[in-house]
Design a protein around this motif. Structure first.
Motif, PDB file in Angstrom:
ATOM      1  N   LEU A 417       0.703  -1.199  -0.055  1.00 15.45           N
ATOM      2  CA  LEU A 417      -0.355  -0.086  -0.231  1.00 15.45           C
ATOM      3  C   LEU A 417       0.822   1.376  -0.137  1.00 15.45           C
ATOM      4  O   LEU A 417       0.416   2.020  -0.301  1.00 15.45           O
ATOM      5  N   LEU A 418       1.552   0.897  -0.117  1.00 14.76           N
ATOM      6  CA  LEU A 418       2.786   2.239   0.334  1.00 14.76           C
ATOM      7  C   LEU A 418       3.241   2.999  -0.880  1.00 14.76           C
ATOM      8  O   LEU A 418       3.139   2.127  -1.929  1.00 14.76           O
ATOM      9  N   SER A 419       3.356   4.267  -0.946  1.00 15.77           N
ATOM     10  CA  SER A 419       2.967   4.545  -2.686  1.00 15.77           C
ATOM     11  C   SER A 419       4.819   4.448  -3.263  1.00 15.77           C
ATOM     12  O   SER A 419       5.485   4.026  -2.921  1.00 15.77           O
ATOM     13  N   ASP A 420       4.870   4.240  -4.539  1.00 15.50           N
ATOM     14  CA  ASP A 420       6.207   4.474  -5.347  1.00 15.50           C
ATOM     15  C   ASP A 420       7.086   6.215  -5.031  1.00 15.50           C
ATOM     16  O   ASP A 420       8.254   6.060  -5.174  1.00 15.50           O
ATOM     17  N   ALA A 421       7.007   6.929  -4.516  1.00 11.84           N
ATOM     18  CA  ALA A 421       7.311   7.891  -3.737  1.00 11.84           C
ATOM     19  C   ALA A 421       8.932   7.410  -2.594  1.00 11.84           C
ATOM     20  O   ALA A 421       9.437   7.652  -2.500  1.00 11.84           O
ATOM     21  N   ILE A 422       7.513   6.674  -1.726  1.00 15.44           N
ATOM     22  CA  ILE A 422       8.064   6.435  -1.173  1.00 15.44           C
ATOM     23  C   ILE A 422       9.572   5.025  -1.131  1.00 15.44           C
ATOM     24  O   ILE A 422      10.779   4.927  -0.278  1.00 15.44           O
ATOM     25  N   ARG A 423       8.970   4.706  -2.249  1.00 16.89           N
ATOM     26  CA  ARG A 423       9.720   3.866  -2.336  1.00 16.89           C
ATOM     27  C   ARG A 423      11.346   4.219  -3.141  1.00 16.89           C
ATOM     28  O   ARG A 423      12.040   3.767  -2.788  1.00 16.89           O
ATOM     29  N   GLN A 424      11.195   4.978  -3.520  1.00 15.75           N
ATOM     30  CA  GLN A 424      12.124   6.048  -4.673  1.00 15.75           C
ATOM     31  C   GLN A 424      13.338   6.987  -3.619  1.00 15.75           C
ATOM     32  O   GLN A 424      14.429   6.482  -3.829  1.00 15.75           O
ATOM     33  N   HIS A 425      12.146   7.480  -3.077  1.00 20.97           N
ATOM     34  CA  HIS A 425      13.140   8.140  -2.144  1.00 20.97           C
ATOM     35  C   HIS A 425      14.172   7.658  -1.057  1.00 20.97           C
ATOM     36  O   HIS A 425      14.688   8.001  -0.380  1.00 20.97           O
ATOM     37  N   THR A 426      13.026   6.258  -0.460  1.00 18.98           N
ATOM     38  CA  THR A 426      13.735   5.937   1.116  1.00 18.98           C
ATOM     39  C   THR A 426      15.287   5.104   0.385  1.00 18.98           C
ATOM     40  O   THR A 426      14.463   3.505   0.640  1.00 18.98           O
ATOM     41  N   ARG A 427      16.181   5.689   0.647  1.00 18.28           N
ATOM     42  CA  ARG A 427      16.885   4.751   0.470  1.00 18.28           C
ATOM     43  C   ARG A 427      17.926   4.095   1.464  1.00 18.28           C
ATOM     44  O   ARG A 427      18.865   3.440   1.787  1.00 18.28           O
ATOM     45  N   ALA A 428      17.105   4.491   2.721  1.00 17.68           N
ATOM     46  CA  ALA A 428      18.034   4.357   3.677  1.00 17.68           C
ATOM     47  C   ALA A 428      16.753   2.965   4.471  1.00 17.68           C
ATOM     48  O   ALA A 428      16.106   3.423   4.256  1.00 17.68           O
ATOM     49  N   ARG A 429      17.472   1.667   5.168  1.00 14.57           N
ATOM     50  CA  ARG A 429      17.020   1.065   5.225  1.00 14.57           C
ATOM     51  C   ARG A 429      16.569   0.020   6.356  1.00 14.57           C
ATOM     52  O   ARG A 429      18.043  -0.110   6.843  1.00 14.57           O
ATOM     53  N   VAL A 430      16.091  -0.160   7.078  1.00 12.82           N
ATOM     54  CA  VAL A 430      15.829  -1.063   8.715  1.00 12.82           C
ATOM     55  C   VAL A 430      14.212  -2.031   8.202  1.00 12.82           C
ATOM     56  O   VAL A 430      13.810  -2.173   8.139  1.00 12.82           O
ATOM     57  N   VAL A 431      15.738  -3.128   8.267  1.00 10.11           N
ATOM     58  CA  VAL A 431      14.293  -4.834   8.807  1.00 10.11           C
ATOM     59  C   VAL A 431      14.640  -5.185   9.902  1.00 10.11           C
ATOM     60  O   VAL A 431      15.509  -5.604  10.010  1.00 10.11           O
ATOM     61  N   LEU A 432      13.424  -4.602  10.502  1.00 13.21           N
ATOM     62  CA  LEU A 432      13.267  -5.992  12.358  1.00 13.21           C
ATOM     63  C   LEU A 432      12.791  -7.323  12.395  1.00 13.21           C
ATOM     64  O   LEU A 432      11.511  -6.875  11.114  1.00 13.21           O
ATOM     65  N   GLY A 433      13.162  -7.595  13.015  1.00 18.15           N
ATOM     66  CA  GLY A 433      11.946  -8.376  13.665  1.00 18.15           C
ATOM     67  C   GLY A 433      12.697  -9.825  12.663  1.00 18.15           C
ATOM     68  O   GLY A 433      13.943 -10.104  11.880  1.00 18.15           O
ATOM     69  N   PRO A 434      12.197 -11.047  12.213  1.00 21.16           N
ATOM     70  CA  PRO A 434      12.224 -12.667  12.060  1.00 21.16           C
ATOM     71  C   PRO A 434      11.319 -11.423  10.785  1.00 21.16           C
ATOM     72  O   PRO A 434      10.738 -11.244  10.085  1.00 21.16           O
ATOM     73  N   ALA A 435      12.518 -12.396   9.703  1.00 21.25           N
ATOM     74  CA  ALA A 435      12.243 -12.379   7.794  1.00 21.25           C
ATOM     75  C   ALA A 435      13.028 -13.573   7.088  1.00 21.25           C
ATOM     76  O   ALA A 435      14.008 -13.788   7.773  1.00 21.25           O
ATOM     77  N   SER A 436      12.866 -13.638   6.038  1.00 18.99           N
ATOM     78  CA  SER A 436      13.628 -14.842   5.245  1.00 18.99           C
ATOM     79  C   SER A 436      14.612 -14.176   4.437  1.00 18.99           C
ATOM     80  O   SER A 436      14.677 -12.628   4.764  1.00 18.99           O
ATOM     81  N   SER A 437      15.390 -14.718   3.797  1.00 20.29           N
ATOM     82  CA  SER A 437      16.664 -14.325   3.100  1.00 20.29           C
ATOM     83  C   SER A 437      16.052 -13.458   1.766  1.00 20.29           C
ATOM     84  O   SER A 437      16.037 -12.190   1.156  1.00 20.29           O
ATOM     85  N   ALA A 438      14.289 -13.893   1.295  1.00 22.50           N
ATOM     86  CA  ALA A 438      14.355 -13.392   0.060  1.00 22.50           C
ATOM     87  C   ALA A 438      13.432 -11.601   0.701  1.00 22.50           C
ATOM     88  O   ALA A 438      13.480 -10.892   0.394  1.00 22.50           O
ATOM     89  N   GLN A 439      12.967 -11.676   1.776  1.00 21.98           N
ATOM     90  CA  GLN A 439      12.556 -10.366   2.363  1.00 21.98           C
ATOM     91  C   GLN A 439      13.296  -9.297   2.477  1.00 21.98           C
ATOM     92  O   GLN A 439      13.216  -8.587   2.156  1.00 21.98           O
TER      93      GLN A 439
END
Length: 533
Positions: A417-439
């Motif tokens: 549901l996030l817009s393309d602007a969020i995906r394009q302009h957020t080049r700093a990323r953090v993933v927390l919690g359990p996640a697979s290698s693909a995610q």
């Protein structure tokens, strides 16, 4: 023809020779035990003499004369002292006995039977991946020599591999991500699950180093970090991945921990941040930690889509412009943020054209923190209103030049549901919690060099700033101080970092058109009301 018997000396000669060898070995062992002190002293005298020769050879020629004079003086003094020669001989023998002692380690060398079995199992499991039928001299073959493939290895107290250096043939496709992923998955499964492994591929030397990473510290609480304006501490990582440490306080103790520092501002290459995780993984904790650090040098606008009141402690604080949970308040605040970004751009442009420094009213950084904005998008679509995320277009595009930073936290189920602007302009990323290698690879843009584990503490994950390396991350504990489940030490740590209240939360007026989910919601800023009108 009858066979003649062998002579007696030939029939029992081997027994006599064996018996003679046993007697000689016993005599030698007995002599060694008796003469062991003499052997030790002799070995020590030889080592002392060798050390003296090396010292004499290393002494410059212009200093050998004074050295000889000093030695002769000492010998003369010892000879004149009563019982001096006797004491000198005793001291020399004691030094020789100490120097000549057996320094061999009594610890067993090499792996034991169980450890050898583990290494053989790893070797046999790698044979199908590191072997080829055309290889005339394969390094990996069923029943082959595993010692040639494993150069060095270490084991932990449980007998499991803690570090392993693996040699592999040059024809292995170590440049392909799929091939490397298969090897890493195999080694993770065979070396023992439940631990996090780091894989260091040396493509030039055809070597792979597998090491077990220690768990990141989880007892780091919120505190005032030693940083400069424009630096935000996202969490802490491994010492080998960063070249900086921060002094942290643990009660009366203090220690240095390597941080993950995110730099914002005009010269930042990653001015906006996206945080993704499952519920309870620590995304809200990270946003609360960022808000407390941002309030040191700037202003903060918080928009909470979940409506759980996790940011109630910020309401009415100095520097907090709004804390919104309702749809109407969120739309008004985001519209004001868009107009504020444009106003800052125009003011900065006019100042540059006139040759003046930027005005003071645009120097203060503005932080926009959005927690689960997809929930507000749901409400806006159901009510027929504008999507709040569409109002972030201007802050995302021009935020770096205007001193506006946007931080978005979302769950995995709301990423679509996030817009393309969020995906394009957020080049700093953090993933927390359990996640697979693909995610992790789909969000961070690159796979981590470690194996993610299934059970992780809150605030544990991975971070990647722009095109940098993927780093392990542990967010400092920054819980809601108003939550009953928060410990007293953590509550006090967060309350000490909060700015002073400017207006009591219960005395603030609530706009008539707002639909707050809490009674202590922040009012719409005056600039936003003007923009909306």
């Amino acid at each position: 023809m009858a066979r003649r018997p062998l002579p007696r000396i030939l029939s029992n000669g081997s027994a006599q020779i064996a018996r003679s060898r046993e007697l000689a070995r016993t005599a030698a062992d007995g002599a060694t035990d008796v003469l062991h002190p003499l052997i030790t002293v002799t070995r020590g005298l030889r080592r002392l003499a060798g050390a003296g020769r090396r010292k004499w050879a290393a002494t410059p020629k212009d200093r050998r004369g004074p050295l000889l004079f000093l030695v002769a003086s000492v010998i003369l003094i010892v000879a004149l002292v009563p019982y001096g020669p006797l004491l000198a001989v005793i001291s020399l023998m004691a030094a020789a006995a100490w120097t000549g002692r057996d320094r061999a380690s009594s610890k067993p060398t090499g792996p034991d039977e169980a450890q050898t079995g583990r290494l053989k199992s790893l070797y046999e499991a790698l044979v199908p991946y590191f072997s080829a039928a055309e290889d005339p001299d394969p390094l990996y073959a069923h029943g082959g020599d595993w010692e040639k493939a494993f150069s060095s290895y270490d084991f932990d107290d449980d007998g499991r591999v803690s570090r392993l250096l693996i040699r592999y043939p040059a024809y292995f496709t170590d440049g392909e991500a799929e091939s490397r992923a298969r090897i890493e998955h195999l080694l993770h499964a065979k070396s023992g699950r439940g631990r996090e492994y780091h894989f260091d591929w040396d493509e030039e030397g055809n070597e792979l180093t597998v090491s077990v990473l220690p768990p990141l510290p989880t007892d780091i609480s919120a505190q005032r970090f030693v940083t400069t304006p424009g630096e935000t501490v996202l969490g802490f990582t491994d010492p080998a991945d960063v070249q900086r440490t921060l002094p942290l306080t643990y009660g009366e103790e203090q220690r240095d921990v390597p941080p993950v520092v995110w730099r914002t501002g005009i010269r930042s290459t990653e001015p906006h941040l996206l945080v993704v995780g499952e519920p309870g993984s620590g995304t809200t904790t990270l946003l609360r930690s960022i808000a407390l650090q941002a309030l040191q040098f700037g202003d903060v606008v918080v928009i909470e889509g979940g409506g759980t009141g996790e940011y109630a402690c910020l309401t009415g604080r100095e520097g907090v412009l709004a804390v919104e949970c309702g749809l109407a308040g969120a739309l008004a605040s985001l519209e004001w943020a868009a107009h504020e970004t444009e106003r800052r751009l125009i003011a900065a442009n006019r100042a540059r054209q006139a040759g003046h420094p930027p005005p003071d009213d645009i120097k203060n950084p503005l932080w926009i923190l959005l927690d689960r904005p997809s929930a507000l998008g749901h409400l806006a679509a159901a009510d027929g209103r504008k999507d709040p995320l569409a109002l972030l277009q201007v802050p995302f595009r021009h935020g770096r030049a205007a001193g506006v930073t946007v931080v978005v936290a979302e769950h995995f189920d709301g990423l679509e549901l996030l817009s393309d602007a969020i995906r394009q302009h957020t080049r700093a990323r953090v993933v927390l919690g359990p996640a697979s290698s693909a995610q992790l690879e789909s969000i961070l843009g690159a796979p981590p060099h470690t194996t993610p584990t299934r059970d992780v503490p809150p605030g544990r994950g991975y971070a990647r700033l722009g095109t940098g390396a993927v780093l392990r991350l542990q967010v400092p504990a920054t819980p809601d101080p108003y939550d009953d489940a928060t410990s007293e030490s953590h509550r006090r740590a967060v309350l000490d970092l909060l700015p002073e209240r400017t207006t009591p939360a219960d005395a603030e007026p609530v706009p008539a058109d707002a639909e707050p989910l809490r009674a202590d919601a922040e009012p719409v800023p005056a600039e936003a009301a003007v923009a909306e009108g």
